[in-house]
Motif scaffolding. Structure first.
Motif, PDB file in Angstrom:
ATOM      1  N   ASP A   5       0.515  -1.147   0.258  1.00 63.08           N
ATOM      2  CA  ASP A   5      -0.125   0.172   0.034  1.00 63.08           C
ATOM      3  C   ASP A   5       0.536   0.903  -0.048  1.00 63.08           C
ATOM      4  OD1 ASP A   5      -2.242   1.287   0.097  1.00 63.08           O
ATOM      5  OD2 ASP A   5      -2.769   1.527   2.191  1.00 63.08           O
ATOM      6  N   VAL A   6       2.211   1.747   0.792  1.00 61.41           N
ATOM      7  CA  VAL A   6       2.798   2.814   0.912  1.00 61.41           C
ATOM      8  C   VAL A   6       3.694   2.255  -0.464  1.00 61.41           C
ATOM      9  CG1 VAL A   6       5.531   3.193   1.787  1.00 61.41           C
ATOM     10  CG2 VAL A   6       3.026   2.352   3.708  1.00 61.41           C
ATOM     11  N   PHE A   7       4.143   1.605  -0.523  1.00 60.89           N
ATOM     12  CA  PHE A   7       4.538   1.323  -1.990  1.00 60.89           C
ATOM     13  C   PHE A   7       3.410   1.930  -3.361  1.00 60.89           C
ATOM     14  CE2 PHE A   7       5.755  -0.852  -6.264  1.00 60.89           C
ATOM     15  CZ  PHE A   7       6.970   0.153  -6.762  1.00 60.89           C
ATOM     16  N   ARG A   8       2.572   1.308  -3.224  1.00 52.85           N
ATOM     17  CA  ARG A   8       2.142   1.815  -4.567  1.00 52.85           C
ATOM     18  C   ARG A   8       1.500   3.629  -4.818  1.00 52.85           C
ATOM     19  NH1 ARG A   8      -2.278  -1.553  -2.658  1.00 52.85           N
ATOM     20  NH2 ARG A   8      -1.520  -2.975  -3.580  1.00 52.85           N
ATOM     21  N   ARG A   9       0.386   4.245  -2.722  1.00 53.20           N
ATOM     22  CA  ARG A   9       0.861   5.103  -2.604  1.00 53.20           C
ATOM     23  C   ARG A   9       1.077   6.100  -2.673  1.00 53.20           C
ATOM     24  NH1 ARG A   9      -3.952   6.127   0.988  1.00 53.20           N
ATOM     25  NH2 ARG A   9      -5.342   4.314   1.916  1.00 53.20           N
ATOM     26  N   LEU A  10       2.772   5.373  -2.601  1.00 50.75           N
ATOM     27  CA  LEU A  10       4.078   6.571  -2.372  1.00 50.75           C
ATOM     28  C   LEU A  10       4.067   7.249  -4.543  1.00 50.75           C
ATOM     29  CD1 LEU A  10       6.397   7.988  -1.336  1.00 50.75           C
ATOM     30  CD2 LEU A  10       7.935   6.517  -1.416  1.00 50.75           C
ATOM     31  N   ARG A  11       4.459   5.244  -4.958  1.00 45.86           N
ATOM     32  CA  ARG A  11       4.280   5.502  -6.664  1.00 45.86           C
ATOM     33  C   ARG A  11       3.211   6.915  -7.294  1.00 45.86           C
ATOM     34  NH1 ARG A  11       3.074   1.869 -10.908  1.00 45.86           N
ATOM     35  NH2 ARG A  11       4.649   2.250 -12.175  1.00 45.86           N
ATOM     36  N   TYR A  12       2.312   5.949  -7.474  1.00 44.77           N
ATOM     37  CA  TYR A  12       0.759   6.932  -7.483  1.00 44.77           C
ATOM     38  C   TYR A  12       1.310   8.507  -7.234  1.00 44.77           C
ATOM     39  CZ  TYR A  12      -3.153   9.482  -8.558  1.00 44.77           C
ATOM     40  OH  TYR A  12      -4.381   9.831  -8.659  1.00 44.77           O
ATOM     41  N   ALA A  13       1.501   8.759  -5.991  1.00 45.53           N
ATOM     42  CA  ALA A  13       1.189  10.642  -5.522  1.00 45.53           C
ATOM     43  C   ALA A  13       2.869  11.408  -6.189  1.00 45.53           C
ATOM     44  CB  ALA A  13       1.977  10.840  -3.770  1.00 45.53           C
ATOM     45  N   MET A 106       6.758  19.682   5.338  1.00 44.92           N
ATOM     46  CA  MET A 106       6.281  18.508   6.285  1.00 44.92           C
ATOM     47  C   MET A 106       4.686  19.210   6.740  1.00 44.92           C
ATOM     48  SD  MET A 106       8.631  15.716   7.033  1.00 44.92           S
ATOM     49  CE  MET A 106       7.845  14.520   6.734  1.00 44.92           C
ATOM     50  N   LEU A 107       4.184  19.977   7.470  1.00 49.47           N
ATOM     51  CA  LEU A 107       3.366  20.556   8.283  1.00 49.47           C
ATOM     52  C   LEU A 107       2.472  20.810   7.309  1.00 49.47           C
ATOM     53  CD1 LEU A 107       5.298  22.512  10.911  1.00 49.47           C
ATOM     54  CD2 LEU A 107       3.852  20.034  11.198  1.00 49.47           C
ATOM     55  N   ALA A 108       2.777  21.258   6.436  1.00 43.38           N
ATOM     56  CA  ALA A 108       1.847  22.030   4.905  1.00 43.38           C
ATOM     57  C   ALA A 108       1.365  20.718   4.529  1.00 43.38           C
ATOM     58  CB  ALA A 108       2.752  23.011   4.298  1.00 43.38           C
ATOM     59  N   ILE A 109       1.573  19.485   4.096  1.00 40.07           N
ATOM     60  CA  ILE A 109       1.862  18.134   3.841  1.00 40.07           C
ATOM     61  C   ILE A 109       0.746  17.784   4.591  1.00 40.07           C
ATOM     62  CG2 ILE A 109       2.181  15.578   2.374  1.00 40.07           C
ATOM     63  CD1 ILE A 109       4.735  17.463   1.635  1.00 40.07           C
ATOM     64  N   PHE A 110       0.584  17.912   5.628  1.00 39.13           N
ATOM     65  CA  PHE A 110      -0.549  17.040   6.593  1.00 39.13           C
ATOM     66  C   PHE A 110      -1.792  18.211   6.494  1.00 39.13           C
ATOM     67  CE2 PHE A 110       2.743  15.062   8.982  1.00 39.13           C
ATOM     68  CZ  PHE A 110       2.430  13.969   8.629  1.00 39.13           C
ATOM     69  N   LYS A 111      -1.388  19.214   5.999  1.00 39.39           N
ATOM     70  CA  LYS A 111      -1.870  20.673   6.705  1.00 39.39           C
ATOM     71  C   LYS A 111      -3.075  20.147   5.565  1.00 39.39           C
ATOM     72  CE  LYS A 111      -3.565  25.215   7.847  1.00 39.39           C
ATOM     73  NZ  LYS A 111      -2.590  26.703   7.993  1.00 39.39           N
ATOM     74  N   LEU A 112      -2.430  19.929   4.121  1.00 44.27           N
ATOM     75  CA  LEU A 112      -3.173  19.745   2.683  1.00 44.27           C
ATOM     76  C   LEU A 112      -4.361  18.469   2.964  1.00 44.27           C
ATOM     77  CD1 LEU A 112      -0.989  19.498   0.339  1.00 44.27           C
ATOM     78  CD2 LEU A 112      -3.180  20.679   0.241  1.00 44.27           C
ATOM     79  N   LEU A 142       1.122   7.992   8.798  1.00 45.36           N
ATOM     80  CA  LEU A 142       1.062   7.826   7.556  1.00 45.36           C
ATOM     81  C   LEU A 142       0.469   7.920   6.276  1.00 45.36           C
ATOM     82  CD1 LEU A 142       4.539   7.289   6.001  1.00 45.36           C
ATOM     83  CD2 LEU A 142       3.626   4.592   6.470  1.00 45.36           C
ATOM     84  N   ARG A 143      -0.316   7.075   5.950  1.00 39.04           N
ATOM     85  CA  ARG A 143      -1.646   7.392   5.156  1.00 39.04           C
ATOM     86  C   ARG A 143      -1.531   9.369   4.626  1.00 39.04           C
ATOM     87  NH1 ARG A 143      -5.519   4.425   7.628  1.00 39.04           N
ATOM     88  NH2 ARG A 143      -4.155   2.474   7.024  1.00 39.04           N
ATOM     89  N   ASN A 144      -2.167   9.398   5.470  1.00 41.35           N
ATOM     90  CA  ASN A 144      -2.787  11.171   5.566  1.00 41.35           C
ATOM     91  C   ASN A 144      -1.275  11.654   4.814  1.00 41.35           C
ATOM     92  OD1 ASN A 144      -5.368  11.544   6.214  1.00 41.35           O
ATOM     93  ND2 ASN A 144      -5.108  10.866   8.162  1.00 41.35           N
ATOM     94  N   PHE A 145      -0.206  11.693   5.944  1.00 36.05           N
ATOM     95  CA  PHE A 145       0.558  12.142   4.550  1.00 36.05           C
ATOM     96  C   PHE A 145       0.705  11.775   3.030  1.00 36.05           C
ATOM     97  CE2 PHE A 145       5.326  12.606   3.100  1.00 36.05           C
ATOM     98  CZ  PHE A 145       5.392  13.616   3.720  1.00 36.05           C
ATOM     99  N   LEU A 146       0.800  11.005   3.247  1.00 34.62           N
ATOM    100  CA  LEU A 146       0.940  10.633   1.389  1.00 34.62           C
ATOM    101  C   LEU A 146      -0.201  10.999   1.039  1.00 34.62           C
ATOM    102  CD1 LEU A 146       2.313   6.257   1.893  1.00 34.62           C
ATOM    103  CD2 LEU A 146       3.316   8.449   1.225  1.00 34.62           C
ATOM    104  N   LYS A 147      -1.178  11.214   1.571  1.00 35.86           N
ATOM    105  CA  LYS A 147      -2.447  11.097   0.603  1.00 35.86           C
ATOM    106  C   LYS A 147      -2.321  12.893   0.393  1.00 35.86           C
ATOM    107  CE  LYS A 147      -7.366  12.845   2.073  1.00 35.86           C
ATOM    108  NZ  LYS A 147      -8.102  12.620   2.765  1.00 35.86           N
ATOM    109  N   GLY A 148      -1.843  14.393   1.641  1.00 36.47           N
ATOM    110  CA  GLY A 148      -1.446  14.710   1.192  1.00 36.47           C
ATOM    111  C   GLY A 148      -0.001  15.057   0.043  1.00 36.47           C
ATOM    112  N   LEU A 149       0.771  14.946  -0.430  1.00 33.63           N
ATOM    113  CA  LEU A 149       1.565  14.194  -0.824  1.00 33.63           C
ATOM    114  C   LEU A 149       0.782  14.284  -2.250  1.00 33.63           C
ATOM    115  CD1 LEU A 149       4.406  11.924  -0.438  1.00 33.63           C
ATOM    116  CD2 LEU A 149       4.586  14.415  -0.402  1.00 33.63           C
ATOM    117  N   THR A 150       0.118  13.321  -2.812  1.00 32.10           N
ATOM    118  CA  THR A 150      -0.357  13.040  -3.420  1.00 32.10           C
ATOM    119  C   THR A 150      -1.203  14.344  -3.833  1.00 32.10           C
ATOM    120  OG1 THR A 150      -1.538  11.084  -2.957  1.00 32.10           O
ATOM    121  CG2 THR A 150      -2.314  11.386  -4.917  1.00 32.10           C
TER     122      THR A 150
END
Length: 159
Positions: A5-13, A106-112, A142-150
Motif C-alpha cells: 500500500d505504501v509503495f503503491r500510494r507513494l508511486r502514484y503520489a 511537512m506540516l503543510a502537507i499534513f494540513k493539505l 503515514l496514510r494522511n501524509f501520503l494523501k497530502g503528498l498526492t
C-alpha cells in the motif's frame, strides 16, 4: 498499512512511471524488472500479486533518495543495513530525505490532507527509538501524509 500500500500510494503520489521505479531499485543495487514492479502494484486478490517485503520497500526508498538527491559522496558500495523491521517512522524519514522536506513543508502537507500535526508531534516522530519524547508514527499519520503528498504533486487528485 502494508508495504504494498505504501509503495503503491507513494508511486502514484510522485507520479513515478515504471521506468523511474526500476531506476530507483537499480540505484539501491536491487534488480527489479517491469514485471516485478507490476506484481508489487497489484491488489492482494489479483493474480500475480507479490508481497512487498521490508527489504524491497527499503531498497525502493533508498533508491528514491538516490534518484531525487543523487548518491552520497564517498558512499560507494555501502548499503544501508536493513532494520529488523521497517516501521512507519523509518518510511516517513526516508520520504522526507528523498524530497528534501523541511519541517514547515511537512506540516503543510499534513494540513493539505486535513490532518493537523504540531511541530512537537512531528519532531517526536523523527527522534530515535528509545529517546525521550519519541512517538511512533501510526498508520493514520503515514496514510494522511501520503494523501497530502498526492494532493501536492497531483493537482486535483482525490483519495
Amino acid at each position: 498499512m502494508t508495504n504494498n500500500d505504501v509503495f503503491r500510494r507513494l508511486r502514484y503520489a510522485l507520479n513515478l512511471n515504471t521506468q523511474a521505479v526500476v531506476e530507483a531499485f537499480r540505484l539501491s543495487d536491487m534488480k527489479m524488472g517491469q514485471a516485478d514492479i507490476t506484481s508489487l502494484v497489484k491488489k492482494e486478490e489479483e493474480d500475480g500479486f507479490r508481497e512487498c517485503s521490508d527489504e524491497v520497500l527499503q531498497a525502493f526508498l533508498d533508491g528514491l533518495i538516490a534518484l531525487k538527491r543523487g548518491k552520497r559522496e564517498g558512499e560507494g558500495d555501502k548499503a544501508t543495513p536493513p532494520p529488523a523491521q521497517l516501521c512507519n517512522n523509518d518510511i516517513l524519514k526516508k520520504i522526507r530525505i528523498a524530497l528534501s522536506f523541511k519541517e514547515e513543508e511537512m506540516l503543510a502537507i499534513f494540513k493539505l490532507a486535513k490532518f493537523p500535526v504540531s511541530k512537537s508531534e512531528l519532531s517526536a516522530v523523527f527522534r530515535a527509538k528509545g529517546q525521550d519524547n519519541f512517538k511512533p508514527c501510526g498508520d493514520q499519520m503515514l496514510r494522511n501524509f501520503l494523501k497530502g503528498l498526492t494532493m501536492k504533486y497531483r493537482e486535483g487528485a482525490q483519495d
